[in-house]
Design an enzyme around this catalytic site. Structure first.
Site, PDB file in Angstrom:
ATOM      1  N   GLY A 152       6.952   0.902  -0.317  1.00  0.00           N
ATOM      2  CA  GLY A 152       5.789   0.801   0.452  1.00  0.00           C
ATOM      3  C   GLY A 152       5.114  -0.777   0.095  1.00  0.00           C
ATOM      4  O   GLY A 152       3.741  -0.908  -0.070  1.00  0.00           O
ATOM      5  N   ALA A 153       5.888  -1.625  -0.121  1.00  0.00           N
ATOM      6  CA  ALA A 153       5.515  -2.948  -0.800  1.00  0.00           C
ATOM      7  C   ALA A 153       4.629  -3.597   0.266  1.00  0.00           C
ATOM      8  O   ALA A 153       3.702  -4.407   0.084  1.00  0.00           O
ATOM      9  CB  ALA A 153       6.695  -4.069  -0.943  1.00  0.00           C
ATOM     10  N   GLN A 176      -1.199  -1.392   1.574  1.00  0.00           N
ATOM     11  CA  GLN A 176      -2.396  -1.722   0.758  1.00  0.00           C
ATOM     12  C   GLN A 176      -2.433  -1.992  -0.530  1.00  0.00           C
ATOM     13  O   GLN A 176      -2.883  -2.739  -1.019  1.00  0.00           O
ATOM     14  CB  GLN A 176      -3.688  -0.916   1.156  1.00  0.00           C
ATOM     15  CG  GLN A 176      -4.092  -0.203   2.324  1.00  0.00           C
ATOM     16  CD  GLN A 176      -5.466   0.444   1.989  1.00  0.00           C
ATOM     17  OE1 GLN A 176      -6.539  -0.268   1.662  1.00  0.00           O
ATOM     18  NE2 GLN A 176      -5.573   1.559   1.794  1.00  0.00           N
ATOM     19  N   ASN A 190       1.611  10.080  -1.946  1.00  0.00           N
ATOM     20  CA  ASN A 190       0.705  11.604  -1.977  1.00  0.00           C
ATOM     21  C   ASN A 190       1.774  12.237  -0.720  1.00  0.00           C
ATOM     22  O   ASN A 190       2.400  11.954   0.119  1.00  0.00           O
ATOM     23  CB  ASN A 190      -0.489  11.390  -1.542  1.00  0.00           C
ATOM     24  CG  ASN A 190      -1.422  11.148  -2.431  1.00  0.00           C
ATOM     25  OD1 ASN A 190      -1.326  11.915  -3.590  1.00  0.00           O
ATOM     26  ND2 ASN A 190      -2.356  10.660  -2.122  1.00  0.00           N
ATOM     27  N   ASP A 246      -7.328   8.943 -11.475  1.00  0.00           N
ATOM     28  CA  ASP A 246      -8.278  10.134 -11.518  1.00  0.00           C
ATOM     29  C   ASP A 246      -9.016  10.027 -12.873  1.00  0.00           C
ATOM     30  O   ASP A 246     -10.308  10.176 -13.141  1.00  0.00           O
ATOM     31  CB  ASP A 246      -7.776  11.471 -11.235  1.00  0.00           C
ATOM     32  CG  ASP A 246      -7.117  11.318  -9.970  1.00  0.00           C
ATOM     33  OD1 ASP A 246      -7.766  11.320  -8.991  1.00  0.00           O
ATOM     34  OD2 ASP A 246      -5.784  11.408  -9.912  1.00  0.00           O
ATOM     35  N   HIS A 289      -3.003  16.053  -8.537  1.00  0.00           N
ATOM     36  CA  HIS A 289      -3.559  14.770  -7.979  1.00  0.00           C
ATOM     37  C   HIS A 289      -4.112  15.084  -6.394  1.00  0.00           C
ATOM     38  O   HIS A 289      -3.529  14.970  -5.411  1.00  0.00           O
ATOM     39  CB  HIS A 289      -2.880  13.555  -7.837  1.00  0.00           C
ATOM     40  CG  HIS A 289      -3.576  12.323  -6.922  1.00  0.00           C
ATOM     41  ND1 HIS A 289      -4.642  11.670  -7.517  1.00  0.00           N
ATOM     42  CD2 HIS A 289      -3.306  11.853  -5.663  1.00  0.00           C
ATOM     43  CE1 HIS A 289      -5.020  10.919  -6.476  1.00  0.00           C
ATOM     44  NE2 HIS A 289      -4.153  10.978  -5.512  1.00  0.00           N
TER      45      HIS A 289
HETATM   46  P1  NAI Z   1      -0.289   2.076   3.292  1.00  0.00           P
HETATM   47  O1  NAI Z   1      -0.124   2.946   4.639  1.00  0.00           O
HETATM   48  O2  NAI Z   1      -0.959   0.934   3.467  1.00  0.00           O
HETATM   49  O3  NAI Z   1       1.282   1.557   2.778  1.00  0.00           O
HETATM   50  C1  NAI Z   1       2.296   2.316   2.818  1.00  0.00           C
HETATM   51  C2  NAI Z   1       3.512   1.551   2.891  1.00  0.00           C
HETATM   52  O4  NAI Z   1       4.776   2.502   2.679  1.00  0.00           O
HETATM   53  C3  NAI Z   1       3.535   1.394   4.338  1.00  0.00           C
HETATM   54  O5  NAI Z   1       3.802  -0.346   4.488  1.00  0.00           O
HETATM   55  C4  NAI Z   1       4.737   1.890   4.918  1.00  0.00           C
HETATM   56  O6  NAI Z   1       5.604   1.226   5.810  1.00  0.00           O
HETATM   57  C5  NAI Z   1       5.570   2.231   3.507  1.00  0.00           C
HETATM   58  N1  NAI Z   1       6.593   3.192   3.801  1.00  0.00           N
HETATM   59  C6  NAI Z   1       6.433   4.411   4.310  1.00  0.00           C
HETATM   60  N2  NAI Z   1       7.761   5.051   4.117  1.00  0.00           N
HETATM   61  C7  NAI Z   1       8.396   4.484   3.362  1.00  0.00           C
HETATM   62  C8  NAI Z   1       9.755   4.574   2.850  1.00  0.00           C
HETATM   63  N3  NAI Z   1      10.439   5.736   3.357  1.00  0.00           N
HETATM   64  N4  NAI Z   1      10.239   3.488   2.006  1.00  0.00           N
HETATM   65  C9  NAI Z   1       9.548   2.416   1.888  1.00  0.00           C
HETATM   66  N5  NAI Z   1       8.304   2.308   2.330  1.00  0.00           N
HETATM   67  C10 NAI Z   1       7.905   3.110   3.009  1.00  0.00           C
HETATM   68  O7  NAI Z   1      -0.693   3.101   2.157  1.00  0.00           O
HETATM   69  P2  NAI Z   1      -1.358   2.680   0.703  1.00  0.00           P
HETATM   70  O8  NAI Z   1      -2.852   2.831   0.929  1.00  0.00           O
HETATM   71  O9  NAI Z   1      -0.662   1.601   0.226  1.00  0.00           O
HETATM   72  O10 NAI Z   1      -1.145   4.204   0.046  1.00  0.00           O
HETATM   73  C11 NAI Z   1       0.322   4.506  -0.402  1.00  0.00           C
HETATM   74  C12 NAI Z   1       0.236   5.820  -1.167  1.00  0.00           C
HETATM   75  O11 NAI Z   1      -0.333   5.982  -2.228  1.00  0.00           O
HETATM   76  C13 NAI Z   1      -0.430   6.777   0.095  1.00  0.00           C
HETATM   77  O12 NAI Z   1       0.766   8.007   0.224  1.00  0.00           O
HETATM   78  C14 NAI Z   1      -1.520   7.274  -0.562  1.00  0.00           C
HETATM   79  O13 NAI Z   1      -2.037   8.724  -0.099  1.00  0.00           O
HETATM   80  C15 NAI Z   1      -1.211   7.349  -2.119  1.00  0.00           C
HETATM   81  N6  NAI Z   1      -2.325   7.058  -2.681  1.00  0.00           N
HETATM   82  C16 NAI Z   1      -2.146   7.649  -4.135  1.00  0.00           C
HETATM   83  C17 NAI Z   1      -2.869   7.611  -5.155  1.00  0.00           C
HETATM   84  C18 NAI Z   1      -2.720   8.469  -6.486  1.00  0.00           C
HETATM   85  O14 NAI Z   1      -3.974   8.228  -7.335  1.00  0.00           O
HETATM   86  N7  NAI Z   1      -1.818   8.931  -6.706  1.00  0.00           N
HETATM   87  C19 NAI Z   1      -4.368   6.784  -5.164  1.00  0.00           C
HETATM   88  C20 NAI Z   1      -4.389   6.012  -3.801  1.00  0.00           C
HETATM   89  C21 NAI Z   1      -3.316   6.243  -2.786  1.00  0.00           C
END
Ligand code: NAI
Length: 329
Positions: free
Chosen positions: A11-12, A15, A131, A159, A187
């Site tokens: 997911g590089a 965001q 998530n 958290d 989470h």
């Molecule tokens: P984002 O949507 O900006 O980026 C996610 C990226 O992952 C996208 O560029 C997408 O193309 C890529 N992606 C999707 N499927 C993929 C795969 N099979 N292989 C490689 N890359 C893939 O999302 P953001 O904001 O970066 O968040 C990422 C995840 O982190 C979300 O699931 C979010 O809910 C979760 N999250 C978890 C937290 C925690 O405390 N555990 C806190 C904040 C977010």
């Protein structure tokens, strides 16, 4: 000098990736003496954007950055990975049911579990951020034959850090004065941020706060709902703080937690505190020598027990759902 540590980030182009990658490449995660080789995994549609992020990382001229590869192939991405940060996952789309979300992520995390087993370093450390993080970690570890389950963790450090920050603010001490906070369970909004054993400059937090209603009616819901509050305020989900928490999680796992306190990590339960064995649940954890250990012997009063049972019940339901989909092998 030292051989580079290979760090894979999925997911590089997202965001979190944008905040996370410069921190890793600067040495914030593994220490200022450890060169890092980055491998970035994205879906084909976002590989170009990830390559752009790699260009920017080049342009930072980080002394510790030994190289960057960008790929959409999990086998290439996890080749020799010492640390794998699984950030990419499938967000919930419009009209998508929870079951659809679990299914879509199941496909991602079964494939990445297999690719890790086949390609990563024998002692790889995996942090799942995407998530539903706990259940995605559960799926990955069940599909990674040969990698010990203890090598898979999920992130509740954000958290935990939120809880530390709220208590520090309330009591007027720097965050370094706060110890012994635990985030238990999932989470998700059912998580239990627990101040029972916490201290503020060495004194029991409950005494220093002196207001049980603040804990029950403000502290706990504020930490539980903080993700939603950030989305409401920012129009996008937590990214810089999530990236920072991922750095903290891996740094503590690799380099050890500070003496005299613990952190919160979601790890495979061994049955401690009545959490069913095998669930990936957040616990109080200390790390040393690259291994985590669940802190034993904490008191759980009736209120804490009830809150822990709720969040663990949710984890068990998620596990049953993905098991029913055949995702646990
Ligand atoms: P984002 O949507 O900006 O980026 C996610 C990226 O992952 C996208 O560029 C997408 O193309 C890529 N992606 C999707 N499927 C993929 C795969 N099979 N292989 C490689 N890359 C893939 O999302 P953001 O904001 O970066 O968040 C990422 C995840 O982190 C979300 O699931 C979010 O809910 C979760 N999250 C978890 C937290 C925690 O405390 N555990 C806190 C904040 C977010």
């Amino acid at each position: 000098g030292t051989a580079p540590t290979t760090v894979t980030v999925t997911g590089a182009a997202g965001q979190i990736g944008y905040s996370l990658l410069p921190r890793i490449a600067s040495g914030a995660m593994l220490g200022a003496d450890r060169p890092v080789r980055l491998r970035l995994l994205e879906i084909p549609a976002a590989v170009g954007a990830a390559a752009g992020v790699a260009m920017e990382l080049d342009d930072c001229a980080f002394p510790l950055l030994a190289g960057i590869d960008v790929t959409d192939d999990p086998a290439t991405a996890f080749d020799g990975a010492d640390v794998a940060l699984l950030v990419g996952s499938r967000p919930r789309g419009k009209g998508m049911e929870r079951a659809d979300l679990l299914q879509a992520n199941g496909a991602i995390f079964t494939a990445q579990g297999r690719a890790l087993a086949e390609n990563a370093a024998a002692d790889v450390k995996v942090l799942v951020v995407g998530n539903p993080a706990n259940t995605n970690a559960l799926i990955a570890l069940h599909n990674a034959p040969g990698i010990p389950a203890s090598r898979f963790t999920a992130m509740t450090r954000l958290d935990h850090n939120r809880a530390v920050a709220q208590l520090a603010r309330r009591t007027g001490v720097p965050v370094t004065g706060i110890r012994g906070i635990t985030v238990w369970g999932n989470h998700s909004a059912t998580q239990y941020p627990d101040l029972t054993a916490a201290t503020v400059d060495g004194r029991p937090a409950t005494e220093v706060v002196g207001d049980p209603a603040w804990i029950e009616e403000f502290f706990i819901p504020t930490v539980q709902q903080r993700g939603a509050a950030i989305i409401e305020a920012r129009g996008a989900s937590s990214a810089a703080s999530a990236a920072s928490a991922a750095v903290d999680h891996v740094r503590d796992w690799v380099l050890g937690t500070p003496e005299g306190t613990w952190t919160s990590m979601a790890v495979v339960s061994d049955g401690s505190y009545g959490v069913p064995e095998g669930l990936v649940s957040s616990f109080p954890v200390t790390c040393s020598g690259g291994e985590w250990r669940i802190v034993q012997g904490l008191e759980l009063d009736a209120g804490s027990r009830a809150r822990l049972d709720v969040t663990v019940g949710e984890l068990a339901a998620e596990r049953d759902a993905v098991r029913g989909m055949g995702l646990l092998g």
